[in-house]
Design an enzyme around this catalytic site. Structure first.
Site, PDB file in Angstrom:
ATOM      1  N   TYR A 130      -1.579   9.520  -3.253  1.00  9.65           N
ATOM      2  CA  TYR A 130      -2.103   9.439  -1.893  1.00  9.65           C
ATOM      3  C   TYR A 130      -1.111   9.966  -0.856  1.00  9.65           C
ATOM      4  CZ  TYR A 130      -5.946   6.840  -3.888  1.00  9.65           C
ATOM      5  OH  TYR A 130      -7.037   6.486  -4.633  1.00  9.65           O
TER       6      TYR A 130
ATOM      7  N   ASP B 226     -12.724  -6.950 -14.106  1.00  8.60           N
ATOM      8  CA  ASP B 226     -11.614  -6.009 -14.042  1.00  8.60           C
ATOM      9  C   ASP B 226     -10.329  -6.813 -13.839  1.00  8.60           C
ATOM     10  OD1 ASP B 226      -9.662  -4.195 -13.365  1.00  8.60           O
ATOM     11  OD2 ASP B 226     -10.855  -3.124 -11.867  1.00  8.60           O
TER      12      ASP B 226
END
Length: 429
Positions: free
Chosen positions: A18, A247
């Site tokens: 990023y 998750d």
């Protein structure tokens, strides 16, 4: 040795996570790491508050893990998993079945967390297809969630405020329910859970599964929510013929004070993803576990097999290190260590909630979060933290730490004090 020309090449040619290549952020060259310290090329030592994004739970340069890697390298570093098996993979899968919530018996080894989420989503689709429910091809999930950067995983990350909103027209469309509002320690009232029931009634006929990060929403905002909410999702999935995918990539292996976050709600998901801390931060490895019922249904379907197979699936070197990492974790007093970290984080971070520029402070297990009212200037904050001898990587308006479990009180105190200095300009003790 890294020289200035190397750093210039890094800045102009290498994409870090990023970051921009036209307006690059500073990078800090690390020469070595040991214990809870990173040593920069100029000799500066930093106390690591990030566990290299949740992974290095034992710290760095761990003798037992080094030995496991060396022993396995002398045998084989990799072999294809198609038509071949080996002891490190078998032992790892046996251990995962043993320690994960009851009923998770079938294991698919993956390369990374994002891939394990892709695998879980494909399992859910194949499961519903095998049952004759081909129309149940969408997913439900929670806003402000994060599940990875690959395409399927991106599609169940927050569609508006998340990191992947630029891909909205490219990604499949799924169904997002509002983020749970009750904090971890709070009980739910009927009204909000009633809204959840309505959401299922309206959308469950189109959905294969509900995917969520149990108890802790990670990179989507570091929010810790009530176990009551997770219990309700489990109940509704059962009522509406949907699978529940947990998750646990970030939360698995002790980070929240339980070995797996699902244990806070005493539920078993139909599919669970694990990764990050699995190898103690040494190598990339993940796994997707499911129940015998789900596995049998998939394998009795049209394809007759589960349709996925990464090249580096079941990598022997990664599996051998994971086995030693789990052995080290489970034979340690990790619960006591997490509790001690949690108590110290609460004692030293919660007072920051009184600062005018702080919106909220949250602590759960070995996770501490200071939510600012305004976005953090990451390069400025990073420079401040490095100059003060700690490694902390803020994002958006969040300054957070999840240190290695082996950190001692004095080093943890340095992390929290430096956060305090940054936030209010004075040490918090």
């Amino acid at each position: 040795m890294i020289i200035q020309e190397d750093l210039a090449f890094d800045q102009s040619n290498i994409w870090h996570p990023y970051t921009s290549l036209t307006n690059p952020l500073p990078t800090y060259p690390v020469e070595s790491a040991s214990g809870v310290r990173l040593k920069l090329a100029d000799g500066t030592e930093l106390i690591d508050g990030m566990s290299s994004w949740w992974t290095a739970i034992h710290g760095y340069n761990v003798p037992e893990l080094n030995e496991a890697a060396s022993d396995q390298l002398s045998k084989m570093s990799h072999v294809m998993f198609g038509g071949i098996t080996h002891e490190p993979a078998i032992k790892l899968c046996q251990k995962l079945v043993e320690i994960t919530p009851e009923g998770l018996e079938k294991v698919f080894l993956a390369d990374s967390g994002s891939v394990s989420v892709e695998v879980a989503m494909k399992m859910a689709i194949q499961y519903q297809h095998a049952k004759g429910n081909a129309g149940k091809s969408k997913f439900m999930t929670i806003r402000n969630g994060y599940h990875g950067d690959t395409t399927g995983a991106m599609s169940v990350c927050d569609p508006d405020g998340g990191m992947h909103h630029l891909f909205a027209e490219f990604l499949p469309k799924h169904f997002f329910v509002n983020q749970p509002k009750k904090r971890f320690e709070e009980k739910y009232v009927d009204e909000e859970l009633g809204q959840l029931e309505q959401f299922f009634r309206l959308n469950s006929d189109k959905c294969a599964a509900f995917i969520l990060e149990p108890i802790v929403q990670g990179a989507g905002g570091m929010w810790f929510y009530s176990p009551d909410y997770l219990k309700k999702i489990r109940q509704l999935c059962d009522e509406h013929d949907m699978l529940l995918i947990a998750d646990e990539i970030a939360t698995g292996f002790g980070r929240t004070g339980k070995l797996f976050a699902c244990e806070h709600a005493a539920i078993t998901p139909d599919i669970m993803c694990v990764g990050k801390a699995l190898t103690g931060g040494y190598m990339t490895l993940a796994a997707t576990l499911t129940t015998q019922h789900v596995a049998e249904t998939i394998c009795n379907g049209e394809a007759g097999v589960f349709m996925h197979g990464p090249t580096f699936m079941g990598n022997p070197l990664a599996c051998a290190i994971a086995n030693k990492s789990l052995e080290r974790l489970l034979s340690s007093n990790w619960q006591d260590r997490i509790l001690a970290i949690e108590k110290q984080l609460k004692r030293e971070l919660l007072p920051l909630g009184n600062a005018l520029n702080v919106k909220d402070v949250r602590v759960l297990g070995a996770i501490g979060v200071v939510e600012m009212k305004e976005p953090v200037d990451v390069p400025k904050a990073q420079k401040f933290f490095v100059e003060n001898g700690v490694w902390i990587r803020p994002f958006r308006n969040l300054i957070y730490i999840m240190p290695p479990y082996v950190i001692i009180s004095a080093d943890l105190g340095k992390l929290t004090a430096t956060i305090g200095e940054y936030v209010v300009g004075e040490k918090v003790r």
